[in-house]
Design an enzyme around this catalytic site. Sequence first.
Site, PDB file in Angstrom:
ATOM      1  N   GLY A 208       0.823  -1.301  -0.169  1.00  4.59           N
ATOM      2  CA  GLY A 208       0.101   0.047   0.085  1.00  4.59           C
ATOM      3  C   GLY A 208       0.665   1.202   0.025  1.00  4.59           C
ATOM      4  O   GLY A 208       0.116   2.430   0.134  1.00  4.59           O
TER       5      GLY A 208
ATOM      6  N   TYR B 160       8.116 -13.984 -13.763  1.00  6.83           N
ATOM      7  CA  TYR B 160       7.382 -12.962 -13.018  1.00  6.83           C
ATOM      8  C   TYR B 160       5.793 -13.266 -13.642  1.00  6.83           C
ATOM      9  O   TYR B 160       5.019 -13.256 -12.720  1.00  6.83           O
ATOM     10  CB  TYR B 160       7.492 -11.529 -13.492  1.00  6.83           C
ATOM     11  CG  TYR B 160       6.655 -10.389 -13.184  1.00  6.83           C
ATOM     12  CD1 TYR B 160       6.205 -10.159 -11.819  1.00  6.83           C
ATOM     13  CD2 TYR B 160       5.740  -9.789 -13.955  1.00  6.83           C
ATOM     14  CE1 TYR B 160       5.308  -9.236 -11.504  1.00  6.83           C
ATOM     15  CE2 TYR B 160       4.703  -8.895 -13.946  1.00  6.83           C
ATOM     16  CZ  TYR B 160       4.425  -8.573 -12.451  1.00  6.83           C
ATOM     17  OH  TYR B 160       3.471  -7.669 -12.255  1.00  6.83           O
TER      18      TYR B 160
ATOM     19  N   ASN C 153       0.033  -1.903 -18.746  1.00  4.78           N
ATOM     20  CA  ASN C 153       0.990  -0.837 -18.256  1.00  4.78           C
ATOM     21  C   ASN C 153       0.585   0.217 -17.467  1.00  4.78           C
ATOM     22  O   ASN C 153       0.064   1.285 -18.254  1.00  4.78           O
ATOM     23  CB  ASN C 153       2.063  -0.621 -19.308  1.00  4.78           C
ATOM     24  CG  ASN C 153       2.593  -1.965 -19.919  1.00  4.78           C
ATOM     25  OD1 ASN C 153       2.003  -2.688 -20.336  1.00  4.78           O
ATOM     26  ND2 ASN C 153       4.052  -1.639 -19.779  1.00  4.78           N
TER      27      ASN C 153
END
Length: 379
Positions: A9, A190, A219
Site C-alpha cells: 500500500g 514474473y 502497463n
Amino acid sequence: MKRILVTGGAGFIGSNLSLKLLSKGYEVTVLDNLSKQIHGECPDVTSPLYNSVKNRVNFILGSVTSREDWLQALDGVECVVHLAAETGTGQSMYEIQKYVDVNIGGTALLLDILTNTKHSVKKVIVAESRAIYGEGRYYSDDLNEYVYPAERLDEDMRKGDFEVKYPGCRKPLRLVGTTEESLVHPTSVYGITKQVQGQLVHLVCSSIGIAPVSYRYQNVYGPGQSLSNPYTGILSIFSTRIKNGNGINIFEDGKETRDFVYIADVVDATILGIEKEEANGHVFNVGTGVAIDVLTVANTLIEKYGIKVPVAISGNYRLGDIRHNYADITAARTILGFEPKWNFSDGIGKFCKWVNEQEVQEDKYEDSIEEMKRKGLYK
C-alpha cells in the site's frame, strides 16, 4: 465492508488506492516492506509515495513472507487488496527464488492463514498482470481462427525478425484484444508467479466462502511512479534518461506495443471490485483497449519535455519480452461498469507535468543493462 487491508500500500498503485479509499470513508491498513528498489535508502526522505500515506493509514512495516506480519495486518480486516509483489519481467529471470518466495509464497501464506485461523475477511482482491498472457491474442486469416503464438526464438530475433509466428500461417497475424479467456502462457518468471497467485486465490477463497476477484493490470503509469527503479516502467526509464540528457535505446524495431493505462483508472476499477458484489469470482483486464508502440512513447516524451536526445532503434532485445499485447476490457465494462477516463495523450501530459516538478533522478539504466548482459538475457 469498511476495513480494508492493502498490501504493498506504499507502492505506486497501492498508495493511490489507499488515498482514494480514505477519501471515500474506508479505514485502511497498509502492509509494506518499503523496498529500497522502489522507496530508496531512507523512505522518510526519498519516498513521496510512502510519505503520502504513512500518517493517514494504519501502517505496518513488514513482509508478506512473514506469518506474524500477516496476522497483525489482518486483524479486523474485511477485505484484502493484495498488491504486494516483486515486479519486473527481466529481473525475475535471474532473481527467481526471490520472485517465487514473495509472489507465490506470500500469497500462499495469506491463504493458509485465512483457511486455518479465525478472521473477518469476506473478500480478497489480487493483482495479477497482463504478463500472465505472454504474447497477446492474434487472428490468423490462413486458419480463420484466433491463435496464441509461442515465445519468439532467439535465432529469429538475432536476425532482426521480431514479429511473432504461428505454425501453418503465411499471412501476417492480426493483433486483437486479449480477453480474460485467452490462453495463459507467460514468458517470464514474473508472469508465472502472477498466474499462480490468481489461481491460488480463486481456488482457495472459493472453497472457504471468501469472494475472490483478480485484476490483470496492463502497463500502469502516472504521477508518483518510481523514476529511479530501472527494472519496471518504460515511461519512467525513458523520462529519467531524457532528463539526464542521455539517449534512448529502443529495443527491437520500436514497433512493439503495449496498453498504457492511467493510475486513476486503475484505482477506480479496483474500487469497483471492492464495492460490487457482481465482481465476485471474476477476473478482469484493466487497460484502455488501445495499443501504443514504444517508438511513439519515446518521441512523445521527448516532445513533452522539450529536451532533444538521440533515439537509437538498436535491434537489441531481452529474452522473455513479448511483442504485442493490449486488453479487451469488455468484461470490466459489462460487469463493473468500468470505463477508462484517461486516453494516452491526456495521461502522458499529466505524467510529464509531474515529472517536470521532480528532482532529476540518477540514471541507473545502464547498470540494469549490464546486469542483464551478465545473465545472458540481453542481446
